[in-house]
Design a protein around this motif. Structure first.
Motif, PDB file in Angstrom:
ATOM      1  N   LEU A  48       0.849  -1.186   0.000  1.00 57.54           N
ATOM      2  CA  LEU A  48       0.000   0.000   0.000  1.00 57.54           C
ATOM      3  C   LEU A  48       0.886   1.237   0.000  1.00 57.54           C
ATOM      4  N   PRO A  49       0.469   2.262  -0.734  1.00 57.29           N
ATOM      5  CA  PRO A  49       1.275   3.477  -0.705  1.00 57.29           C
ATOM      6  C   PRO A  49       1.214   4.098   0.688  1.00 57.29           C
ATOM      7  N   PRO A  50       2.313   4.685   1.145  1.00 55.68           N
ATOM      8  CA  PRO A  50       2.304   5.286   2.483  1.00 55.68           C
ATOM      9  C   PRO A  50       1.375   6.489   2.525  1.00 55.68           C
ATOM     10  N   LEU A  51       0.875   6.756   3.717  1.00 55.74           N
ATOM     11  CA  LEU A  51       0.013   7.927   3.874  1.00 55.74           C
ATOM     12  C   LEU A  51       0.844   9.181   3.651  1.00 55.74           C
ATOM     13  N   PRO A  52       0.265  10.157   2.979  1.00 56.36           N
ATOM     14  CA  PRO A  52       1.030  11.360   2.700  1.00 56.36           C
ATOM     15  C   PRO A  52       1.209  12.202   3.957  1.00 56.36           C
ATOM     16  N   THR A  53       2.084  13.180   3.862  1.00 58.93           N
ATOM     17  CA  THR A  53       2.223  14.142   4.939  1.00 58.93           C
ATOM     18  C   THR A  53       1.025  15.075   4.834  1.00 58.93           C
ATOM     19  N   PHE A  54       0.231  15.089   5.865  1.00 60.79           N
ATOM     20  CA  PHE A  54      -1.008  15.848   5.819  1.00 60.79           C
ATOM     21  C   PHE A  54      -0.739  17.335   6.033  1.00 60.79           C
ATOM     22  N   GLY A  55      -1.561  18.138   5.408  1.00 62.58           N
ATOM     23  CA  GLY A  55      -1.499  19.581   5.567  1.00 62.58           C
ATOM     24  C   GLY A  55      -2.868  20.096   5.953  1.00 62.58           C
ATOM     25  N   PRO A  56      -3.091  21.391   5.869  1.00 62.20           N
ATOM     26  CA  PRO A  56      -4.394  21.938   6.238  1.00 62.20           C
ATOM     27  C   PRO A  56      -5.463  21.721   5.163  1.00 62.20           C
ATOM     28  N   HIS A  61     -10.403   7.830  10.632  1.00 63.27           N
ATOM     29  CA  HIS A  61      -9.424   8.900  10.863  1.00 63.27           C
ATOM     30  C   HIS A  61      -8.107   8.478  10.225  1.00 63.27           C
ATOM     31  N   LEU A  62      -7.587   9.330   9.334  1.00 61.74           N
ATOM     32  CA  LEU A  62      -6.361   9.015   8.610  1.00 61.74           C
ATOM     33  C   LEU A  62      -5.133   9.698   9.197  1.00 61.74           C
ATOM     34  N   GLY A  63      -5.308  10.872   9.736  1.00 59.85           N
ATOM     35  CA  GLY A  63      -4.170  11.587  10.291  1.00 59.85           C
ATOM     36  C   GLY A  63      -4.549  13.011  10.661  1.00 59.85           C
ATOM     37  N   SER A  64      -3.581  13.722  11.212  1.00 60.47           N
ATOM     38  CA  SER A  64      -3.822  15.100  11.671  1.00 60.47           C
ATOM     39  C   SER A  64      -2.693  16.007  11.230  1.00 60.47           C
ATOM     40  N   TYR A  65      -2.986  17.293  11.195  1.00 59.35           N
ATOM     41  CA  TYR A  65      -1.977  18.297  10.907  1.00 59.35           C
ATOM     42  C   TYR A  65      -2.081  19.371  11.978  1.00 59.35           C
ATOM     43  N   ASN A  66      -0.984  19.578  12.708  1.00 62.46           N
ATOM     44  CA  ASN A  66      -0.916  20.631  13.719  1.00 62.46           C
ATOM     45  C   ASN A  66       0.032  21.710  13.207  1.00 62.46           C
ATOM     46  N   LYS A  67      -0.379  22.929  13.326  1.00 65.54           N
ATOM     47  CA  LYS A  67       0.468  24.029  12.872  1.00 65.54           C
ATOM     48  C   LYS A  67       1.482  24.380  13.922  1.00 65.54           C
ATOM     49  N   HIS A 116      -7.800  14.669   9.190  1.00 64.26           N
ATOM     50  CA  HIS A 116      -8.151  14.112   7.880  1.00 64.26           C
ATOM     51  C   HIS A 116      -8.900  12.803   8.086  1.00 64.26           C
ATOM     52  N   TYR A 117     -10.022  12.658   7.352  1.00 63.17           N
ATOM     53  CA  TYR A 117     -10.868  11.471   7.441  1.00 63.17           C
ATOM     54  C   TYR A 117     -11.096  10.907   6.050  1.00 63.17           C
TER      55      TYR A 117
END
Length: 149
Positions: free
Chosen positions: A71-79, A143-149, A135-136
């Motif tokens: 499976l492709p890795p999850l991307p780096t999430f952004g806003p 829930h796929l991941g989160s992005y914190n600023k 991110h969902y």
């Protein structure tokens, strides 16, 4: 003082001639002998008299194995929403982003209340820069991941 005598016997009610039969008359436990089924012996029965029990057919569904390592890795999430392959439903689609307040948001709101008064409390809840972007999966809502600023 006079003693009155109470009648304990119930008078028998007259039966109407057009009254329906009683339950035992309408549904006897065994049919009378004169009501035996009348079928000539030469006529074949169109259906079998003894029903054979139906055998249940078992259906097995074999799920295709999923190669998790490829499976492709999850991307780096952004806003912003991004194209992602969900590791739960294995569908590739754009993620859904929900901006949600965190402990950091509440702490900043408390500090702004102390510094600027009660009227400044709403500021961190209004701006997305004080929140976390979660991110969902659009399809299964995982829930796929989160992005914190």
């Amino acid at each position: 003082m006079e003693k009155t005598q109470i009648h304990t016997e119930m008078p028998e009610l007259p039966v109407k001639p057009d009254a329906p039969p009683s339950y035992h008359e309408a549904y006897p436990t065994a049919p009378p002998a004169d009501m035996a089924p009348m079928m000539p012996p030469s006529v074949a029965c169109p259906f079998p008299m003894q029903l054979q029990p139906q055998q249940k057919q078992q259906t097995f569904i074999q799920q295709q194995p999923v190669d998790i390592e490829n499976l492709p890795p999850l991307p780096t999430f952004g806003p912003q929403p991004c194209l992602v392959t969900c590791p739960y439903c294995f569908q590739q689609q754009r993620s859904t982003v929900r901006m949600e307040p965190t402990k950091k948001t509440h702490l900043i709101a408390a500090l702004m209340c102390l510094a600027g008064g009660i009227c400044c409390v709403w500021i961190p809840y209004h701006y997305d820069s004080f929140k976390t972007a979660n991110h969902y999966c659009w399809r299964c809502n995982a829930h796929l991941g989160s992005y914190n600023k």
